[in-house]
Design a protein around this motif. Structure first.
Motif, mmCIF file in Angstrom:
data_model
loop_
_atom_site.group_PDB
_atom_site.id
_atom_site.type_symbol
_atom_site.label_atom_id
_atom_site.label_comp_id
_atom_site.label_asym_id
_atom_site.label_seq_id
_atom_site.Cartn_x
_atom_site.Cartn_y
_atom_site.Cartn_z
ATOM 1 N N PRO A 338 0.835 -1.222 0.000
ATOM 2 C CA PRO A 338 0.000 0.000 0.000
ATOM 3 C C PRO A 338 0.861 1.260 0.000
ATOM 4 N N ALA A 339 0.278 2.338 -0.479
ATOM 5 C CA ALA A 339 1.023 3.582 -0.584
ATOM 6 C C ALA A 339 0.073 4.744 -0.408
ATOM 7 N N PRO A 340 0.616 5.912 -0.068
ATOM 8 C CA PRO A 340 -0.242 7.107 -0.059
ATOM 9 C C PRO A 340 -0.683 7.411 -1.480
ATOM 10 N N PRO A 341 -1.711 8.223 -1.634
ATOM 11 C CA PRO A 341 -2.167 8.556 -2.991
ATOM 12 C C PRO A 341 -1.023 9.104 -3.836
ATOM 13 N N GLU A 342 -0.997 8.697 -5.094
ATOM 14 C CA GLU A 342 0.069 9.119 -6.001
ATOM 15 C C GLU A 342 -0.010 10.619 -6.246
ATOM 16 N N ALA A 343 1.159 11.263 -6.275
ATOM 17 C CA ALA A 343 1.205 12.698 -6.549
ATOM 18 C C ALA A 343 0.672 12.981 -7.947
ATOM 19 N N LEU A 344 -0.073 14.069 -8.070
ATOM 20 C CA LEU A 344 -0.646 14.471 -9.350
ATOM 21 C C LEU A 344 -0.061 15.816 -9.771
ATOM 22 N N PHE A 345 -0.076 16.058 -11.074
ATOM 23 C CA PHE A 345 0.589 17.230 -11.644
ATOM 24 C C PHE A 345 -0.342 17.984 -12.586
ATOM 25 N N TYR A 346 0.011 19.233 -12.816
ATOM 26 C CA TYR A 346 -0.666 20.034 -13.831
ATOM 27 C C TYR A 346 -0.235 19.565 -15.215
ATOM 28 N N ALA A 347 -1.209 19.265 -16.078
ATOM 29 C CA ALA A 347 -0.959 18.885 -17.465
ATOM 30 C C ALA A 347 -1.642 19.917 -18.352
ATOM 31 N N PRO A 348 -0.905 20.726 -19.088
ATOM 32 C CA PRO A 348 -1.507 21.840 -19.834
ATOM 33 C C PRO A 348 -2.405 21.423 -20.983
ATOM 34 N N TRP A 349 -2.481 20.141 -21.260
ATOM 35 C CA TRP A 349 -3.335 19.648 -22.341
ATOM 36 C C TRP A 349 -4.548 18.901 -21.812
ATOM 37 N N ARG A 350 -4.749 18.966 -20.506
ATOM 38 C CA ARG A 350 -5.856 18.233 -19.877
ATOM 39 C C ARG A 350 -6.627 19.171 -18.957
ATOM 40 N N ASP A 351 -7.876 18.762 -18.659
ATOM 41 C CA ASP A 351 -8.659 19.469 -17.647
ATOM 42 C C ASP A 351 -8.327 18.987 -16.239
ATOM 43 N N ASP A 352 -7.830 17.758 -16.118
ATOM 44 C CA ASP A 352 -7.653 17.121 -14.818
ATOM 45 C C ASP A 352 -6.174 16.958 -14.475
ATOM 46 N N PRO A 353 -5.853 16.854 -13.169
ATOM 47 C CA PRO A 353 -4.476 16.557 -12.767
ATOM 48 C C PRO A 353 -4.083 15.152 -13.222
ATOM 49 N N ARG A 354 -2.767 14.946 -13.493
ATOM 50 C CA ARG A 354 -2.297 13.679 -14.036
ATOM 51 C C ARG A 354 -1.177 13.106 -13.181
ATOM 52 N N PRO A 355 -1.092 11.770 -13.087
ATOM 53 C CA PRO A 355 0.056 11.150 -12.423
ATOM 54 C C PRO A 355 1.311 11.300 -13.280
ATOM 55 N N LEU A 356 2.456 11.015 -12.691
ATOM 56 C CA LEU A 356 3.726 11.245 -13.375
ATOM 57 C C LEU A 356 3.819 10.459 -14.686
ATOM 58 N N GLY A 357 3.419 9.180 -14.668
ATOM 59 C CA GLY A 357 3.504 8.383 -15.886
ATOM 60 C C GLY A 357 2.666 8.961 -17.011
ATOM 61 N N GLY A 358 1.452 9.376 -16.697
ATOM 62 C CA GLY A 358 0.594 9.980 -17.706
ATOM 63 C C GLY A 358 1.137 11.310 -18.184
ATOM 64 N N LEU A 359 1.765 12.064 -17.277
ATOM 65 C CA LEU A 359 2.343 13.350 -17.663
ATOM 66 C C LEU A 359 3.484 13.155 -18.649
ATOM 67 N N LEU A 360 4.310 12.130 -18.433
ATOM 68 C CA LEU A 360 5.403 11.852 -19.360
ATOM 69 C C LEU A 360 4.867 11.506 -20.745
ATOM 70 N N GLN A 361 3.773 10.752 -20.786
ATOM 71 C CA GLN A 361 3.161 10.437 -22.077
ATOM 72 C C GLN A 361 2.716 11.723 -22.781
ATOM 73 N N GLY A 362 2.101 12.626 -22.042
ATOM 74 C CA GLY A 362 1.655 13.876 -22.639
ATOM 75 C C GLY A 362 2.811 14.728 -23.128
ATOM 76 N N ILE A 363 3.867 14.819 -22.336
ATOM 77 C CA ILE A 363 5.048 15.579 -22.751
ATOM 78 C C ILE A 363 5.587 15.032 -24.062
ATOM 79 N N TYR A 364 5.713 13.719 -24.130
ATOM 80 C CA TYR A 364 6.307 13.089 -25.314
ATOM 81 C C TYR A 364 5.433 13.317 -26.546
ATOM 82 N N ALA A 365 4.130 13.189 -26.363
ATOM 83 C CA ALA A 365 3.214 13.367 -27.489
ATOM 84 C C ALA A 365 3.237 14.806 -27.986
ATOM 85 N N PHE A 366 3.175 15.767 -27.069
ATOM 86 C CA PHE A 366 3.090 17.158 -27.504
ATOM 87 C C PHE A 366 4.435 17.721 -27.941
ATOM 88 N N LEU A 367 5.531 17.089 -27.548
ATOM 89 C CA LEU A 367 6.790 17.489 -28.146
ATOM 90 C C LEU A 367 6.776 17.171 -29.642
#
Length: 612
Positions: A338-367
């Motif tokens: 078990p773990a505390p809730p995963e940290a979420l981040f601002y993703a400028p291409w989304r309405d919702d906060p994103r976990p780190l793995g999802g944020l990396l996907q977004g960075i790669y796609a929008f690059l």
């Protein structure tokens, strides 16, 4: 992990990316050779998943609903493999097969992603086998699932039966080179040329992009239930007009990519296998998706124009490349369980906060998207160029901000750190590129407004500081307590939509300055105050935002809009700065004042006080 399978010390073979392949992928690039490496690894992964599924199904035996259909399919697939290995290879590497086998393994392990009965999901292997056997010219007879009157035979086509039941079975028979499908709803004789379309037979729609000397085959996927992610769906049969639109759009988008992003086009030549059309969306809000389990497949809504479709293909193919890399090596450490809730981040291409793995996907796609628009703005029709400049400036800014937010993050693996650094270097080289004044200003406004809206929706100042601020306001204190500036809490707010409305309006202004978007209701999620603000009618916008925020149930997005409107009044810079950078403070304190007094404060005065 060489895309060549390597064996050392008696250990099972594994895949390792070449140094050149890893370097190129880390920079967001990668040609056909890199894709070939990823595809070899993906092939091994699919085979392992199939074998795992076989062991699960055969291990459960008759206790598993659908095990008989699966066993028939496995036997027939082995026969087809002996006679036509190239056919089985195409089936194996189809994006739809990758999606099915991944979902089927999850299904037998207790996680369902569709409403189909267990035996329909397991029996899909029989449909795959029937298609392989038919294409191999074998004599065979096998039972396959029927899905709402349709019998999909992957890579071949789909028979249409008048079966009223949602789920059923049909017999598929191959005899003397002819294929028949027989079920409750009748019998379908597949044409001698299975690519011919008939009333009860829908062939897979194949097309060829590019010149005859270097053709690019592509499937326009309408039929296979596993063409969509993450859930399967019914067939989406295109009308002749719609099919023609897609075929011409894809052909033109391919030419644009060959000219403006040739390395990506060469990578797509091997790695992009199918595009599944989805219904049209609101203009400038297309939807597209792919999945790591469906390497080479893209789902995309009907494009507004060719450049948008080209950018969409680049976007999704970036996801495909990164997904292939992440099947070999992780970019961020898994959170403990078990773990505390995963940290979420601002993703400028989304309405919702994103976990780190999802944020990396977004960075790669929008690059990749940024790279495309960087080139296309110089080759586009002059009337389209301002919009292309805007897209480049917007996504350059958003990718840069996000890369700097995650650089050096503690959960990044050594590979993750390497990839982020290489992407940062790449984006940094673009930050000095010149962009015309108007598109650049609009891009900066859209980026800032998106971030402000996100903060207003998802961040909460400390509750105690908010209470103290309300008391200070009521007592006429000259400024709020300093505790209000403490780090806010991230409290994701569900159902947030239209955070991109400023960007959408900017696109309209640049491409259709006198269009219907200027009228009420012209753009979903945008009201007239936003239109006035964009068109320079700042006093009207300020009055509208002030009125809305003075009334109950004011939209959260109005705080950011008011901040932008006040920016043109030198006497209100303090209020403007507060609302553009920390709108969550104004929202929280205004709501608390209303709860305490039953009335709302003047939003301009409140923002000026909070900014003090």
């Amino acid at each position: 992990m060489a895309a060549d399978a390597t064996t050392t010390g008696g250990q099972p073979p594994y895949h390792r990316l070449s140094a050149v392949g890893l370097r190129d992928l880390a920079h967001g690039e990668g040609d056909g050779a890199v894709i070939a490496e990823l595809l070899r690894a993906e092939r091994s992964r699919r085979l392992l998943l199939l074998w795992a599924l076989r062991n699960e199904v055969f291990g459960m035996g008759a206790d598993l609903d659908g095990s008989d259909l699966f066993a028939q399919g496995w036997d027939l697939l082995e026969r087809a493999q002996l006679h036509a290995p190239e056919v089985c290879e195409e089936l194996l590497m189809s994006p739809n097969t990758g999606m099915w086998v991944s979902l089927a393994v999850r299904r037998v392990r207790g996680r369902a992603y569709e409403d189909a009965p267990h035996w329909v999901v397991m029996g899909h292997l029989a449909a795959l086998a029937a298609a392989a056997a038919a294409r191999a010219g074998l004599e065979f007879d096998i039972t396959v699932p029927v899905r709402r009157g349709l019998v999909p035979l992957p890579t071949l086509g789909c028979a249409v039966l008048a079966d009223p039941e949602p789920w059923g079975t049909a017999r598929v028979t191959g005899h003397e080179g002819r294929l028949r499908i027989t079920g409750v709803g009748g019998e379908v004789a597949v044409p001698a040329d299975p690519a011919r379309r008939e009333r009860d037979w829908l062939p897979v729609r194949r097309m060829t992009l590019g010149a005859a000397d270097r053709p690019k085959p592509l499937v326009l996927e309408e039929l296979d239930p596993y063409r969509t992610f993450p859930h399967p769906s019914g067939a989406n049969v295109l009308s002749p007009t719609e099919a023609a639109y897609w075929e011409s759009s894809l052909a033109e988008a391919w030419e644009v990519l060959l000219r403006d992003d040739p390395e990506t086009a060469e990578a797509m030549r091997q790695g992009l296998m199918s595009v599944a059309p989805a219904p049209v969306r609101e203009r400038f809000r297309p939807h597209s998706s792919t999945a790591g389990d469906a390497f080479g497949g893209v789902t995309a809504s009907r494009p507004d124009d060719v450049a948008q479709l080209a950018a969409t293909l680049v976007h999704e193919f970036q996801h495909t490349k990164l997904g292939g890399l992440m099947h070999l090596e992780t970019l961020c450490e898994e959170t403990p369980d078990p773990a505390p809730p995963e940290a979420l981040f601002y993703a400028p291409w989304r309405d919702d906060p994103r976990p780190l793995g999802g944020l990396l996907q977004g960075i790669y796609a929008f690059l990749g998207v940024t790279r495309f628009w960087r080139a296309h703005r110089h080759t586009a029709d002059p009337a389209y160029a301002p919009l292309a400049h805007f897209e480049f400036a917007l996504w350059r800014t958003q990718v840069w901000v996000t890369l700097n937010a995650v650089r050096g993050h503690g959960r990044l693996t050594s590979l993750g750190l390497y990839v982020v650094e290489r992407l940062t270097e790449r984006c940094a080289a673009w930050m000095a590129d010149e962009v015309p004044t108007t598109p650049l200003r609009l891009a900066h406004d859209a980026a800032a407004d998106h971030h402000a809206r996100w903060r207003a929706h998802h961040l909460r100042p400390p509750a105690k500081a908010v209470e103290e601020s309300v008391r200070a306001w009521q007592q006429g204190a000259p400024r709020p307590p300093s505790a209000l500036a403490a780090e806010p809490l991230l409290v994701p707010e569900p159902e947030v939509r239209f955070s991109d409305s400023t960007a959408v309006l900017a696109r309209y202004l640049l491409s259709d300055p006198d269009g219907a978007w200027r009228r009420p209701g012209g753009v979903d999620g945008a009201d007239m105050a936003e239109v006035w603000l964009l068109c320079g009618e700042h006093n009207e916008a300020r009055a509208a935002y002030t009125a809305r925020l003075s009334s109950r149930e004011a939209p959260v997005s109005a705080w950011s809009g008011l901040g932008r409107a006040l920016a043109f009044d030198p006497a209100q810079q303090t209020a403007s700065d507060l609302l553009r950078h920390y709108p969550e403070r104004a929202r929280a304190v205004q709501d608390a004042i209303e709860r305490a007094t039953g009335r709302r404060a003047n939003p301009v005065r409140l923002a000026a006080w909070l900014g003090a």
